[in-house]
Design a protein around this motif. Structure first.
Motif, mmCIF file in Angstrom:
data_model
loop_
_atom_site.group_PDB
_atom_site.id
_atom_site.type_symbol
_atom_site.label_atom_id
_atom_site.label_comp_id
_atom_site.label_asym_id
_atom_site.label_seq_id
_atom_site.Cartn_x
_atom_site.Cartn_y
_atom_site.Cartn_z
ATOM 1 N N ALA A 1 0.742 -1.311 -0.027
ATOM 2 C CA ALA A 1 0.001 -0.026 -0.023
ATOM 3 C C ALA A 1 0.700 1.362 0.027
ATOM 4 C CB ALA A 1 -0.983 0.074 1.117
ATOM 5 N N LEU A 2 2.033 1.320 0.917
ATOM 6 C CA LEU A 2 2.770 2.473 0.722
ATOM 7 C C LEU A 2 3.470 2.700 -0.517
ATOM 8 C CD1 LEU A 2 4.252 1.814 4.523
ATOM 9 C CD2 LEU A 2 2.970 3.720 3.541
ATOM 10 N N ASN A 3 4.035 1.709 -1.146
ATOM 11 C CA ASN A 3 4.641 1.520 -2.447
ATOM 12 C C ASN A 3 3.702 2.107 -3.303
ATOM 13 O OD1 ASN A 3 7.079 0.942 -1.312
ATOM 14 N ND2 ASN A 3 6.643 -1.337 -2.016
ATOM 15 N N MET A 4 2.533 1.498 -3.484
ATOM 16 C CA MET A 4 1.500 2.015 -4.441
ATOM 17 C C MET A 4 1.079 3.661 -4.106
ATOM 18 S SD MET A 4 -0.566 -1.500 -4.581
ATOM 19 C CE MET A 4 -2.109 -0.900 -5.448
ATOM 20 N N SER A 5 0.985 4.086 -3.027
ATOM 21 C CA SER A 5 0.543 5.254 -2.585
ATOM 22 C C SER A 5 1.813 6.000 -3.164
ATOM 23 C CB SER A 5 0.276 5.530 -1.030
ATOM 24 O OG SER A 5 -0.777 4.776 -0.629
ATOM 25 N N HIS A 6 3.015 5.823 -3.035
ATOM 26 C CA HIS A 6 4.104 6.493 -3.158
ATOM 27 C C HIS A 6 4.024 6.858 -4.759
ATOM 28 C CE1 HIS A 6 8.211 7.189 -4.846
ATOM 29 N NE2 HIS A 6 8.249 7.997 -3.938
ATOM 30 N N ASP A 7 3.899 5.698 -5.572
ATOM 31 C CA ASP A 7 3.756 5.801 -6.942
ATOM 32 C C ASP A 7 2.455 6.733 -7.559
ATOM 33 O OD1 ASP A 7 5.882 3.998 -7.076
ATOM 34 O OD2 ASP A 7 4.714 2.274 -7.562
ATOM 35 N N LEU A 8 1.560 6.599 -6.713
ATOM 36 C CA LEU A 8 0.340 7.331 -7.452
ATOM 37 C C LEU A 8 0.617 9.068 -7.020
ATOM 38 C CD1 LEU A 8 -2.593 7.662 -7.923
ATOM 39 C CD2 LEU A 8 -3.102 7.354 -5.682
ATOM 40 N N LEU A 9 1.029 9.255 -5.697
ATOM 41 C CA LEU A 9 1.670 10.674 -5.752
ATOM 42 C C LEU A 9 2.738 11.136 -6.664
ATOM 43 C CD1 LEU A 9 1.636 10.714 -1.709
ATOM 44 C CD2 LEU A 9 -0.155 11.543 -3.392
ATOM 45 N N LYS A 10 3.567 10.544 -6.738
ATOM 46 C CA LYS A 10 4.741 10.685 -7.578
ATOM 47 C C LYS A 10 4.038 10.962 -9.266
ATOM 48 C CE LYS A 10 8.059 8.078 -9.574
ATOM 49 N NZ LYS A 10 9.186 6.823 -9.465
ATOM 50 N N LYS B 1 0.847 11.945 -9.951
ATOM 51 C CA LYS B 1 0.300 13.061 -9.811
ATOM 52 C C LYS B 1 1.042 14.123 -10.120
ATOM 53 C CE LYS B 1 -3.396 13.535 -7.013
ATOM 54 N NZ LYS B 1 -4.252 13.547 -5.864
ATOM 55 N N GLU B 2 2.208 14.228 -9.220
ATOM 56 C CA GLU B 2 3.218 15.386 -9.321
ATOM 57 C C GLU B 2 3.675 15.572 -10.618
ATOM 58 O OE1 GLU B 2 5.386 18.642 -8.408
ATOM 59 O OE2 GLU B 2 3.523 17.782 -7.465
ATOM 60 N N GLU B 3 4.015 14.323 -11.454
ATOM 61 C CA GLU B 3 4.648 14.482 -12.683
ATOM 62 C C GLU B 3 3.707 14.997 -13.859
ATOM 63 O OE1 GLU B 3 5.915 10.597 -13.567
ATOM 64 O OE2 GLU B 3 7.722 10.662 -12.382
ATOM 65 N N GLN B 4 2.282 14.574 -13.539
ATOM 66 C CA GLN B 4 1.093 15.061 -14.390
ATOM 67 C C GLN B 4 0.817 16.441 -14.174
ATOM 68 O OE1 GLN B 4 -2.642 13.152 -13.427
ATOM 69 N NE2 GLN B 4 -2.964 12.815 -15.686
ATOM 70 N N ARG B 5 0.947 16.865 -12.886
ATOM 71 C CA ARG B 5 0.714 18.224 -12.654
ATOM 72 C C ARG B 5 2.098 19.416 -13.315
ATOM 73 N NH1 ARG B 5 2.728 22.142 -9.963
ATOM 74 N NH2 ARG B 5 4.338 20.802 -8.835
ATOM 75 N N GLN B 6 2.954 18.517 -13.266
ATOM 76 C CA GLN B 6 4.200 19.465 -13.972
ATOM 77 C C GLN B 6 4.086 19.481 -15.280
ATOM 78 O OE1 GLN B 6 8.069 17.682 -12.385
ATOM 79 N NE2 GLN B 6 7.487 18.663 -10.601
ATOM 80 N N ASN B 7 3.529 18.340 -16.217
ATOM 81 C CA ASN B 7 3.429 18.307 -17.491
ATOM 82 C C ASN B 7 2.383 19.314 -17.839
ATOM 83 O OD1 ASN B 7 5.230 16.378 -17.979
ATOM 84 N ND2 ASN B 7 3.915 14.707 -17.870
ATOM 85 N N VAL B 8 1.143 19.241 -17.125
ATOM 86 C CA VAL B 8 0.252 20.411 -17.429
ATOM 87 C C VAL B 8 0.696 21.679 -17.151
ATOM 88 C CG1 VAL B 8 -1.995 21.243 -16.742
ATOM 89 C CG2 VAL B 8 -1.814 18.726 -16.819
ATOM 90 N N GLU B 9 1.320 22.007 -16.129
ATOM 91 C CA GLU B 9 1.933 23.374 -16.052
ATOM 92 C C GLU B 9 3.117 23.694 -17.142
ATOM 93 O OE1 GLU B 9 3.907 23.748 -12.200
ATOM 94 O OE2 GLU B 9 1.897 24.033 -11.090
ATOM 95 N N SER B 10 3.779 22.881 -17.648
ATOM 96 C CA SER B 10 4.507 22.977 -18.659
ATOM 97 C C SER B 10 3.919 23.306 -20.040
ATOM 98 C CB SER B 10 5.429 21.894 -19.131
ATOM 99 O OG SER B 10 6.247 21.967 -20.017
ATOM 100 N N HIS B 11 2.823 22.558 -20.251
ATOM 101 C CA HIS B 11 2.010 22.813 -21.580
ATOM 102 C C HIS B 11 1.318 24.403 -21.358
ATOM 103 C CE1 HIS B 11 2.713 19.055 -23.415
ATOM 104 N NE2 HIS B 11 2.022 18.327 -22.372
ATOM 105 N N LEU B 12 0.719 24.453 -20.214
ATOM 106 C CA LEU B 12 0.193 25.957 -20.000
ATOM 107 C C LEU B 12 1.211 26.874 -20.334
ATOM 108 C CD1 LEU B 12 -2.319 25.262 -16.809
ATOM 109 C CD2 LEU B 12 -2.768 25.656 -19.212
#
Length: 99
Positions: free
Chosen positions: A59-68, A70-81
């Motif tokens: 669960a901790l590993n999967m949560s870490h991957d999910l949060l990572k 999400k952060e990568e996705q947020r950074q990609n959206v900001e870069s596109h914007l």
């Protein structure tokens, strides 16, 4: 209104009966298969013993991957914007020069 169904999933050879809404069975089974795979990887590493500890680590590993992710996705959206904003600013600047 959706009715709940009972679905049996298997995690490290132990069966669990889980309630889920009608129509969500395939998603639940896919999630259980993914969790089972992660738990097996942890168990097979030999570093962690005990079903509960393996489940918590998975669960901790999967949560870490999910949060990572999400952060990568947020950074990609900001870069596109930023790129789009730059293009709009350049286009508006070009319009001002033409007028």
């Amino acid at each position: 209104m959706n009715n709940a169904r009972s679905v049996t999933v298997k995690l490290l050879d132990k069966e669990y009966t889980i309630s889920c809404p009608d129509g969500a069975e395939a998603e639940l089974l896919a999630s259980a298969d993914y969790l089972n795979q992660k738990m097996r990887e942890i168990r097979n590493s030999g570093k962690i013993v005990g079903l509960e500890r393996i489940a918590v680590m998975a669960a901790l590993n999967m949560s870490h991957d999910l949060l990572k992710n999400k952060e990568e996705q947020r950074q990609n959206v900001e870069s596109h914007l930023r790129r789009i904003t730059h293009k709009i600013d350049r286009a508006l600047s070009d319009l001002d020069k033409d007028t």
